[in-house]
Design a protein around this motif. Sequence first.
Motif, short mmCIF file in Angstrom:
data_model
loop_
_atom_site.label_atom_id
_atom_site.label_comp_id
_atom_site.label_asym_id
_atom_site.label_seq_id
_atom_site.Cartn_x
_atom_site.Cartn_y
_atom_site.Cartn_z
N GLY A 1 9.27 12.18 13.77
CA GLY A 1 10.14 13.13 14.45
C GLY A 1 11.58 12.69 14.51
N HIS A 2 11.97 11.76 13.64
CA HIS A 2 13.32 11.18 13.64
C HIS A 2 13.66 10.54 14.98
N LEU A 3 12.63 10.20 15.74
CA LEU A 3 12.84 9.62 17.07
C LEU A 3 12.09 8.31 17.27
N TYR A 4 10.84 8.27 16.80
CA TYR A 4 9.96 7.16 17.13
C TYR A 4 9.76 6.28 15.89
N ARG A 5 10.14 5.03 16.00
CA ARG A 5 10.03 4.10 14.89
C ARG A 5 8.56 3.86 14.54
#
Length: 410
Positions: free
Chosen positions: A380-384
Motif C-alpha cells: 500500500g506504499h505505506l508498510y515496509r
Amino acid sequence: MRTGQRDQTYSPLSWADSGRSVLSLNIRHLWLFGLWPLHDFWPFYLYTACGLLLGFWNVVEGALAAYFSWGDMDDTTLALLTAITQGCGALKMVVFLYTRRHFSALVRRLDALVSLQSEVCGGGSVPAAILRASRRRAKRTTLGTLLFMLSQCFVWYPIPLVAHAEERRLPFAQHPWDGNRHHYALSYFAQCAAGLLMTQISFGVDCLFASAMILVAAQLQILTVRLKEMAVVSRTLCKGKTAYFEEDLLTRSTDQMYNSLRICIEDHQKILRFVTHLQNTMSPMAIMQFGASVLVICFALFQATYSKDFSSALKCTSFLPVPCTQVYLYCWAANEVTIQAEAVSLAAYSSSWVETSPRFKLSLRILISRAQKPLILTAGHLYRIDKEAFLSLVNASYSYYALLSQTTNK
C-alpha cells in the motif's frame, strides 16, 4: 514507436505467450481457476463471473451467519474467519480484473529482464547456475504452497459429514436462520466450490508476486557476479613487452571494462524500473493480504484455543499456518530483493577499479551511490515488506487474540 511498444507490452497474454514465460506455472494456474484469460472465449468469462459471484455470496453468507449467531463467540469467530478469507480472495479477483493489463505488462517485462542477462549465463558459469536455481526455487515455492492450500480441502470439507453426520452442518458458515434445513446439498456444494476457487486464486496471486521477486533477486545476484568479475589486465602480464604494447594493452582492457560497466549500469536501471512496476502492481494486493491475515490468524488461534467443538478446533489448527504462509511469502521474497540490491554496491566496489580510467571510476561511483539507496518494497506504499514486518504482523495478531480472550473470559 514508443507508444506501439507500450501497447504491445500491455496487450493480453495468449496461451503461447504464457508457455514461453518464466511465470508459466503461475499464469496457467490462475487460468485454470478462471482468473487469467489466455484466449478470447466467452465461456471462460462466464466461468470467471460465476466464480466471482460465488465468492461474494460466501462473504455475504458469512456476514449473515456472524450477525445471527452474535453472542456465541465460537460460531461468530468461525463465520468471520471464513468470510474474511473468502472476501480477501474475491477482492484480489476484482483488483486483478481491473488491472489485468498491468499484470500482462509485469510478465512481459520480467521475461525481457531475464532474457537480457541470459546472454551472460552460458554453459556452466556461475550466473547460469544462479538463474537455474532461481527458476527452480520459484516453481517449488509455487507448487508447495498451492498444494498445501489444496490439502486444507481434505480437512474442512469432509469433517461436517463425519463429525456431525446427523446435524446437517456446513463446511464454513452455518445458517442459524433456518438451521441448515433449506437447500442443504446446494449450500454445501456452493461453499466448497467458492472456498476452493477463492483460496486458490488468493494463493495463486501471492505466489505470482513471490516468484517474480525471487527471479528479480536472482537478476540482481547475477549483476553482482558480473561486476565482481570485471578486471583490468595486470601490469605484471605486460613485463618484457615494449612500452607502446603495454600502454595499448592497458588501454584496450580499460575500454572493455568501461563498456562492460556501462552495460551493467543499464541492466541495473532496467531492474530498478521493473521493481517500480512490480511495486505498483503488488501494493494493493499485499496490503489487503496483510490486513486479512492479521485478523484470520487472530480468529483461527482463538478457535483452536477456546472452541468446544473438536472438529472446529481441528480445522482451525490445520488452517492456522495458511495466513502465516501468505504473509511470509511476501516478506521473505521482498527481503531477498532488498539484500541482493544492497550487494550490488559492494560488488561494484570489489571490482578491479584501481588501475582503470577516470571515466570508469566516475561511472562506478554513480553506480555505487545509486545501489546504496535501499530497494524496499511496500504494501500500500505505506508498510515496509521484510522479515521484520512478518514478526510485527504476527505480534499484532497475537495482541488481538489476547484482547479477544480477555473479552471472552469476562
